[in-house]
Design a protein around this motif. Structure first.
Motif, short mmCIF file in Angstrom:
data_model
loop_
_atom_site.label_atom_id
_atom_site.label_comp_id
_atom_site.label_asym_id
_atom_site.label_seq_id
_atom_site.Cartn_x
_atom_site.Cartn_y
_atom_site.Cartn_z
N MET A 55 0.83 -1.21 0.00
CA MET A 55 0.00 0.00 0.00
C MET A 55 0.86 1.26 0.00
SD MET A 55 -3.25 -1.18 2.34
CE MET A 55 -2.34 -1.24 3.85
N GLY A 56 1.91 1.24 -0.81
CA GLY A 56 2.77 2.42 -0.99
C GLY A 56 3.91 2.54 0.00
N ARG A 57 3.95 1.71 1.00
CA ARG A 57 5.02 1.81 2.00
C ARG A 57 6.38 1.44 1.42
NH1 ARG A 57 0.48 -0.05 4.65
NH2 ARG A 57 -0.18 1.22 6.40
N SER A 58 6.40 0.60 0.40
CA SER A 58 7.67 0.22 -0.21
C SER A 58 8.36 1.43 -0.85
CB SER A 58 7.48 -0.88 -1.26
OG SER A 58 6.72 -0.40 -2.34
N TYR A 59 7.57 2.42 -1.25
CA TYR A 59 8.16 3.62 -1.84
C TYR A 59 8.95 4.41 -0.79
CZ TYR A 59 5.00 2.37 -5.59
OH TYR A 59 4.34 1.68 -6.58
N ARG A 60 8.52 4.32 0.46
CA ARG A 60 9.27 4.97 1.53
C ARG A 60 10.60 4.27 1.76
NH1 ARG A 60 4.20 5.42 5.69
NH2 ARG A 60 2.86 6.51 4.24
N VAL A 61 10.59 2.94 1.71
CA VAL A 61 11.84 2.19 1.84
C VAL A 61 12.75 2.52 0.67
CG1 VAL A 61 12.86 -0.13 1.87
CG2 VAL A 61 10.76 0.32 3.15
N ALA A 62 12.21 2.55 -0.54
CA ALA A 62 13.01 2.90 -1.73
C ALA A 62 13.57 4.31 -1.60
CB ALA A 62 12.15 2.77 -2.99
N PHE A 63 12.77 5.23 -1.07
CA PHE A 63 13.24 6.60 -0.89
C PHE A 63 14.43 6.64 0.07
CE2 PHE A 63 13.17 10.68 1.35
CZ PHE A 63 13.25 11.55 0.28
N LEU A 64 14.33 5.90 1.16
CA LEU A 64 15.45 5.85 2.12
C LEU A 64 16.70 5.29 1.46
CD1 LEU A 64 13.66 4.48 5.31
CD2 LEU A 64 14.52 6.79 4.96
N LEU A 65 16.55 4.19 0.75
CA LEU A 65 17.71 3.53 0.14
C LEU A 65 18.30 4.35 -1.02
CD1 LEU A 65 16.39 -0.13 0.19
CD2 LEU A 65 17.98 0.93 1.79
N ASN A 66 17.46 5.05 -1.76
CA ASN A 66 17.94 5.87 -2.87
C ASN A 66 18.60 7.17 -2.43
OD1 ASN A 66 17.23 4.15 -4.96
ND2 ASN A 66 15.19 5.03 -5.15
N ASN A 67 18.34 7.61 -1.21
CA ASN A 67 18.86 8.88 -0.73
C ASN A 67 19.91 8.71 0.35
OD1 ASN A 67 17.29 11.15 -2.12
ND2 ASN A 67 15.72 9.66 -1.60
#
Length: 128
Positions: A55-67
């Motif tokens: 439900m979109g939470r993976s985008y937060r993980v991706a944001f952390l890892l990408n930044n």
């Protein structure tokens, strides 16, 4: 029809160990599927859109890892998300507790957390 009753049974050490291993590796696999470079692989292998599944939470993980998120302890991912201005995550938390513990504190802390949860629930219920 027989009436159902609830019985309690103590957790065995082997069940705690097996359960801890399963939960730990399930968390690692879930984190693996959330990594930006693995999301297409997850879709191709399992036909699972991890963004929709979480439900979109993976985008937060991706944001952390990408930044280039670097953990400095419990709560650091929330602090990182809240202090990154100009994004939709400025009032967000990770909301994935096991993933959060793994990212912020590491594997040993996650295993301890799981064991403490098992210790809190010394008994489990069986419907017979």
């Amino acid at each position: 029809l027989r009436e159902k009753s609830i019985y309690t049974k103590n957790l065995t050490v082997s069940l705690v160990i097996v359960g801890t291993v399963i939960i730990y590796f399930a968390t690692r696999v879930y984190l693996f599927t959330m990594m930006p470079q693995n999301q297409m692989w997850s879709y191709e292998k399992f036909h699972l859109n991890i963004g929709d599944f979480s439900m979109g939470r993976s985008y937060r993980v991706a944001f952390l890892l990408n930044n280039n998120f670097i953990s400095y302890g419990l709560g650091s991912s929330s602090q990182f998300l809240n202090n990154t201005f100009g994004t939709v995550y400025t009032v967000s938390t990770l909301e994935l507790d096991l993933i959060k513990i793994l990212l912020e504190l590491g594997s040993i802390a996650l295993i301890v957390f799981i064991l403490v949860y098992y210790n809190i629930s010394k008994k489990f219920f069986i419907l017979i």
